[in-house]
Write an enzyme that holds these catalytic residues in place. Structure first.
Site, PDB file in Angstrom:
ATOM      1  N   TYR A 144      42.992  19.320  50.464  1.00  0.00           N
ATOM      2  CA  TYR A 144      41.512  20.120  50.349  1.00  0.00           C
ATOM      3  C   TYR A 144      40.860  20.017  52.059  1.00  0.00           C
ATOM      4  CZ  TYR A 144      36.465  21.178  49.357  1.00  0.00           C
ATOM      5  OH  TYR A 144      35.281  21.534  49.321  1.00  0.00           O
ATOM      6  N   ASP A 239      43.002  15.411  58.606  1.00  0.00           N
ATOM      7  CA  ASP A 239      41.597  16.014  58.264  1.00  0.00           C
ATOM      8  C   ASP A 239      41.041  14.634  57.497  1.00  0.00           C
ATOM      9  OD1 ASP A 239      39.527  16.606  56.352  1.00  0.00           O
ATOM     10  OD2 ASP A 239      40.060  17.890  55.194  1.00  0.00           O
ATOM     11  N   LYS A 272      32.117  11.109  55.142  1.00  0.00           N
ATOM     12  CA  LYS A 272      32.707  10.740  53.909  1.00  0.00           C
ATOM     13  C   LYS A 272      32.198   9.091  54.192  1.00  0.00           C
ATOM     14  CE  LYS A 272      34.667  13.452  50.446  1.00  0.00           C
ATOM     15  NZ  LYS A 272      35.547  13.655  50.753  1.00  0.00           N
TER      16      LYS A 272
HETATM   17  C1  LIG Z   1      35.876  15.580  50.908  1.00  0.00           C
HETATM   18  C2  LIG Z   1      36.801  16.990  51.663  1.00  0.00           C
HETATM   19  C3  LIG Z   1      35.870  17.713  52.498  1.00  0.00           C
HETATM   20  C4  LIG Z   1      34.760  18.016  52.446  1.00  0.00           C
HETATM   21  O1  LIG Z   1      33.809  17.439  53.257  1.00  0.00           O
HETATM   22  P1  LIG Z   1      32.655  17.916  51.825  1.00  0.00           P
HETATM   23  O2  LIG Z   1      30.643  16.843  53.273  1.00  0.00           O
HETATM   24  O3  LIG Z   1      32.623  18.008  50.603  1.00  0.00           O
HETATM   25  O4  LIG Z   1      32.449  19.091  52.663  1.00  0.00           O
HETATM   26  C5  LIG Z   1      37.569  17.643  53.413  1.00  0.00           C
HETATM   27  N1  LIG Z   1      38.628  17.224  53.809  1.00  0.00           N
HETATM   28  C6  LIG Z   1      38.549  16.227  52.660  1.00  0.00           C
HETATM   29  C7  LIG Z   1      39.866  16.132  52.902  1.00  0.00           C
HETATM   30  C8  LIG Z   1      37.737  15.441  52.081  1.00  0.00           C
HETATM   31  O5  LIG Z   1      37.805  14.648  51.330  1.00  0.00           O
END
Ligand SMILES: *Cc1c(COP(=O)(O)O)cnc(C)c1O
Length: 431
Positions: A144, A239, A272
């Protein structure tokens, strides 16, 4: 009539907010039941509106690595707020945060701050396309990267077919520029590059995928991915919104760099933990890639609240705490103890359970072995997961309410919290 404050609030919420929540997974749809409305949090604990205390293994889905209400973080946030909530002009603190992050992530020369992981991943994608002049992107099933249109795509029926939207509102025309491959599948990766390598702008990956619980990209897979990207002039985008400053101080890329000589991603995405619980995220790369970004280059990207002074204060204070020597060693040991305890408890109960962890992130599956891809994650025992989730919640332990989510330990979790959680698990495994 709802008999509890949580149920009453959920009723009210559903009247004014679709599904009663501002982010779908909070609704408990996967596991059933009523979401708990949180009133406050302290250290390793959440307290709901009924005053029930939970040991928190979600940590706001990752950011709360120090636990809730860390004194140094609170102090920094309050002081920053007194000086002004937002200016829409540059600040010294943004520079400090950028310097701090870049020191810890040597693959990047520069970064830009944004307000959410979604925004960071979306911007990284545009940057990759702008820098390469190519359209096609590759992602992996189960990863994701936020909810940008181009990333809400699932695989077509074969490599030569187009991706399909996973959400209404995403045009087929957008989805067809996204190729979705199986995670950890080297053959599929090679075939995709053989077929369309010259068109691929970037490959985006969660190096340790926390959005299918906890699945590591194998070292041979990652090594081949790096080679193929380099060979074809495609950019490798890590990511690390979840893994950054969570699995190790240098993120998951530091772990792969230790195992694969010369390894580095081309673009990295963070979120995060770098916001410490405030809306803050970032994407960065080498200077030759970042120079394509406006105002220097032709790739447009902007944000009214980007680099917000309160958010950057929170992120800086958080990063300074986790840089403390020994921080990750302690956090890792704590997480490992929990995971080992879980495995032992499951073995004693005769329940198949596989679990893994890195730094302050862990995952567990009701399965004989650790899954390597999304299909295997989905084949684990979801009915048992749901029973276990509710049995844990009833015993005051708050896990992620879906079996495809990772869990998190913070520096505020004490040995006593871990032991209490394992005692709850021993009972919950018999449910
Ligand atoms: C949480 C997450 C996102 C999205 O971040 P948001 O701050 O919720 O938009 C993108 N990539 C990864 C791997 C994530 O865990």
């Amino acid at each position: 009539m709802p008999s509890s404050r949580n149920a009453a609030l959920f009723d009210r919420a559903q009247a004014v907010i679709p599904g009663g929540v501002n982010s779908p997974v909070r609704a408990f749809r996967a596991v059933g039941g009523t979401p708990r409305f949180i009133h406050r949090a302290q250290g390793a604990y959440l307290f709901d509106v009924e005053g029930t205390r939970f040991i928190d293994y979600i940590g706001s889905w990752g950011p709360m690595i120090l636990g809730h209400g860390h004194p140094a973080v609170l102090e920094a946030v309050v002081a920053a707020a007194r000086d002004g909530l937002s200016f829409g002009a540059p600040t010294e603190r943004e520079v400090e945060l950028a310097e701090e992050i870049l020191q810890l992530v040597p693959s990047m020369d520069q970064l830009r701050l944004v307000s959410s992981g979604t925004e960071a991943a979306m911007s990284a994608l545009r940057l990759a396309r702008g820098a390469t002049g190519r359209k096609l992107i590759v992602k992996f099933e189960g990863c994701y990267h936020g909810h940008a249109d181009a990333l809400l795509v699932k695989a077509g029926s074969g490599l030569a077919t187009f991706g399909h939207p996973t959400s209404a509102g995403v045009p087929e025309e957008v989805a067809r520029h996204t190729v979705v491959l199986e995670y950890n599948n080297v053959e599929a990766l090679e075939a995709a590059f053989a077929l369309r390598g010259e068109q691929i702008a970037c490959v985006m990956i969660e190096p340790i995928c926390g959005n299918m619980n906890f699945v590591r990209a194998s070292v041979p897979f990652m090594k081949r991915l790096r080679e193929l990207c380099t060979e074809h002039g495609s950019l490798l985008v890590f990511d690390e919104v979840m893994t950054g400053f969570r699995v190790a101080l240098g993120g998951a890329q530091s772990l792969y760099a230790a195992l694969i000589p010369g390894f580095a991603p081309d673009i990295s995405v963070f979120g995060k933990v770098i916001g410490g619980g405030m809306p803050l995220a970032a994407f960065g790369a080498r200077r030759d890639v970042m120079r394509h970004l406006a105002p220097l280059g032709a790739v447009y990207q902007a944000g009214t609240l980007s680099g917000n002074p309160v958010a950057t204060a929170c992120g800086l204070a958080t990063l300074r705490e986790i840089r403390r020597p020994g921080f990750f060693e302690e956090l890792s040991a704590c997480t490992q103890a929990l995971v080992t305890g879980l495995r032992t408890a499951a073995a004693e109960a005769g329940v198949p359970l596989a679990a893994d962890s890195e730094g302050g992130m862990f995952g567990f599956f009701f399965a004989e072995a650790l899954p390597q891809n999304y299909g295997q994650v989905m084949a684990s025992d979801s009915a048992r997961f749901n029973r276990f989730f509710h049995a844990m919640l009833a015993r005051g332990v708050y896990l992620a309410p879906a079996m495809y989510e990772a869990c998190f330990v913070s520096a505020a979790h004490s040995d006593q919290d871990l032991q209490a959680s394992l005692e709850a698990a021993r009972a919950a495994l018999r449910c």
